[in-house]
Scaffold this motif. Sequence first.
Motif, PDB file in Angstrom:
ATOM      1  N   UNK A  92     -13.031  -3.481  14.359  1.00 12.77           N
ATOM      2  CA  UNK A  92     -12.135  -2.873  13.372  1.00 12.77           C
ATOM      3  C   UNK A  92     -12.936  -2.348  12.179  1.00 12.77           C
ATOM      4  N   UNK A  93     -13.812  -3.185  11.627  1.00 14.86           N
ATOM      5  CA  UNK A  93     -14.632  -2.764  10.491  1.00 14.86           C
ATOM      6  C   UNK A  93     -15.606  -1.660  10.890  1.00 14.86           C
ATOM      7  N   UNK A  94     -16.129  -1.731  12.111  1.00 16.12           N
ATOM      8  CA  UNK A  94     -17.048  -0.689  12.586  1.00 16.12           C
ATOM      9  C   UNK A  94     -16.339   0.650  12.688  1.00 16.12           C
ATOM     10  N   UNK A  95     -15.150   0.662  13.284  1.00 16.70           N
ATOM     11  CA  UNK A  95     -14.386   1.907  13.405  1.00 16.70           C
ATOM     12  C   UNK A  95     -14.050   2.480  12.032  1.00 16.70           C
ATOM     13  N   UNK A 143       1.120  14.881  -2.850  1.00 15.83           N
ATOM     14  CA  UNK A 143       2.375  15.348  -2.261  1.00 15.83           C
ATOM     15  C   UNK A 143       2.432  15.057  -0.768  1.00 15.83           C
ATOM     16  N   UNK A 144       1.401  15.446  -0.036  1.00 20.88           N
ATOM     17  CA  UNK A 144       1.386  15.216   1.414  1.00 20.88           C
ATOM     18  C   UNK A 144       1.282  13.729   1.722  1.00 20.88           C
ATOM     19  N   UNK A 145       0.546  12.990   0.893  1.00 21.25           N
ATOM     20  CA  UNK A 145       0.415  11.544   1.102  1.00 21.25           C
ATOM     21  C   UNK A 145       1.778  10.860   0.999  1.00 21.25           C
ATOM     22  N   UNK A 146       2.576  11.248   0.035  1.00 22.30           N
ATOM     23  CA  UNK A 146       3.877  10.614  -0.160  1.00 22.30           C
ATOM     24  C   UNK A 146       4.873  10.992   0.936  1.00 22.30           C
ATOM     25  N   UNK A 147       4.683  12.137   1.579  1.00 12.86           N
ATOM     26  CA  UNK A 147       5.608  12.581   2.625  1.00 12.86           C
ATOM     27  C   UNK A 147       5.207  12.102   4.017  1.00 12.86           C
ATOM     28  N   UNK A 148       3.984  11.666   4.196  1.00 12.41           N
ATOM     29  CA  UNK A 148       3.492  11.306   5.523  1.00 12.41           C
ATOM     30  C   UNK A 148       3.947   9.906   5.911  1.00 12.41           C
ATOM     31  N   UNK A 149       4.435   9.755   7.155  1.00 12.26           N
ATOM     32  CA  UNK A 149       4.808   8.449   7.669  1.00 12.26           C
ATOM     33  C   UNK A 149       3.566   7.583   7.877  1.00 12.26           C
ATOM     34  N   UNK A 150       2.482   8.193   8.358  1.00 10.76           N
ATOM     35  CA  UNK A 150       1.233   7.479   8.620  1.00 10.76           C
ATOM     36  C   UNK A 150       0.085   8.230   7.947  1.00 10.76           C
ATOM     37  N   UNK A 151      -0.040   8.072   6.624  1.00  7.54           N
ATOM     38  CA  UNK A 151      -1.051   8.848   5.888  1.00  7.54           C
ATOM     39  C   UNK A 151      -2.475   8.575   6.340  1.00  7.54           C
ATOM     40  N   UNK A 152      -2.773   7.344   6.756  1.00  7.29           N
ATOM     41  CA  UNK A 152      -4.133   7.040   7.184  1.00  7.29           C
ATOM     42  C   UNK A 152      -4.484   7.800   8.462  1.00  7.29           C
ATOM     43  N   UNK A 153      -3.560   7.871   9.399  1.00 10.14           N
ATOM     44  CA  UNK A 153      -3.794   8.629  10.627  1.00 10.14           C
ATOM     45  C   UNK A 153      -3.945  10.114  10.318  1.00 10.14           C
ATOM     46  N   UNK A 154      -3.102  10.633   9.417  1.00 12.29           N
ATOM     47  CA  UNK A 154      -3.221  12.045   9.025  1.00 12.29           C
ATOM     48  C   UNK A 154      -4.554  12.315   8.346  1.00 12.29           C
ATOM     49  N   UNK A 191      -9.709   6.056  17.544  1.00 13.88           N
ATOM     50  CA  UNK A 191     -10.263   4.987  16.725  1.00 13.88           C
ATOM     51  C   UNK A 191      -9.215   4.446  15.756  1.00 13.88           C
ATOM     52  N   UNK A 192      -8.491   5.367  15.110  1.00 20.97           N
ATOM     53  CA  UNK A 192      -7.450   4.943  14.167  1.00 20.97           C
ATOM     54  C   UNK A 192      -6.321   4.221  14.893  1.00 20.97           C
ATOM     55  N   UNK A 193      -5.910   4.744  16.042  1.00 24.22           N
ATOM     56  CA  UNK A 193      -4.822   4.118  16.798  1.00 24.22           C
ATOM     57  C   UNK A 193      -5.240   2.738  17.297  1.00 24.22           C
ATOM     58  N   UNK A 194      -6.509   2.596  17.706  1.00 22.46           N
ATOM     59  CA  UNK A 194      -7.003   1.290  18.147  1.00 22.46           C
ATOM     60  C   UNK A 194      -6.906   0.267  17.025  1.00 22.46           C
ATOM     61  N   UNK A 195      -7.287   0.670  15.817  1.00 21.09           N
ATOM     62  CA  UNK A 195      -7.165  -0.240  14.670  1.00 21.09           C
ATOM     63  C   UNK A 195      -5.713  -0.606  14.401  1.00 21.09           C
ATOM     64  N   UNK A 196      -4.821   0.379  14.509  1.00 19.31           N
ATOM     65  CA  UNK A 196      -3.393   0.099  14.315  1.00 19.31           C
ATOM     66  C   UNK A 196      -2.898  -0.917  15.346  1.00 19.31           C
ATOM     67  N   UNK A 197      -3.302  -0.738  16.604  1.00 24.51           N
ATOM     68  CA  UNK A 197      -2.842  -1.623  17.665  1.00 24.51           C
ATOM     69  C   UNK A 197      -3.378  -3.045  17.464  1.00 24.51           C
TER      70      UNK A 197
END
Length: 235
Positions: A24-27, A116-127, A144-150
């Motif tokens: 997780x930290x590596x990704x 603005x986009x950060x506040x509207x995004x459901x998953x800002x980190x993925x975006x 990589x991001x989805x793996x961390x989420x999972x």
Amino acid sequence: MISYACFAGVERLSLLAEISIAPVLLFLTVQFVLLVMSGVLQFSLLAPIASNWKRIATTAFPLGVTVPFGEVLAFASFWTAVQPNILRKAMIFSSLSVGVILVLLDVFAISALGPAMYSRSFYPLLSTFQLISIGDFIDNLDPLAVTNFLIGGLFKITVLTYAACSGIAEQCKIANHRIVILPIVILIWFLAFFITKNISDHIFIGLKWWPWVLGVPLLIVIPPLMLFIAKLNKS
């Protein structure tokens, strides 16, 4: 997987967490470095800092307090398996490290997407990580991001499920918490499918309904009240 993890017990779950923290930290580190190299970060978007304290307060409470810091209450079910002399250090270190990581994630996301986009995004980190592009060669690092989420989602649901099962077993005077794991997991499975019909309902319940109806009473009001009652009983 969650049922098996709860059946396996605290020791094996802890070992799995130790193994999982490295990738997780590596990704995250790789994604941060590539994001900087992509040249999409504009730290000027962070300004002005703390210009609207009312909005900061409404953002921090109740959702920012209850999730994830209020959910540390679930770890109380693990305290009996931890040596008392290291429990306090572990709790302080984990809370501080998680706080620093969350701040860095928000800083990078706002610097890349803009407020603005950060506040509207459901998953800002993925975006944010979707903006990584180096020489039209290194891009599309969504896995990589989805793996961390999972991984994070697996541990979060497992910890909360284990806490629920151990709490129910203790209150019902059941000697082994494994007896209630299967019914609780089935109940969670049904609720996950039927509590919301679409993403809009999910966002409403998770961000609007849950913090006030369950989060504040369960994670903020009840623990100090129970501590007060326990102190009275001892005196």
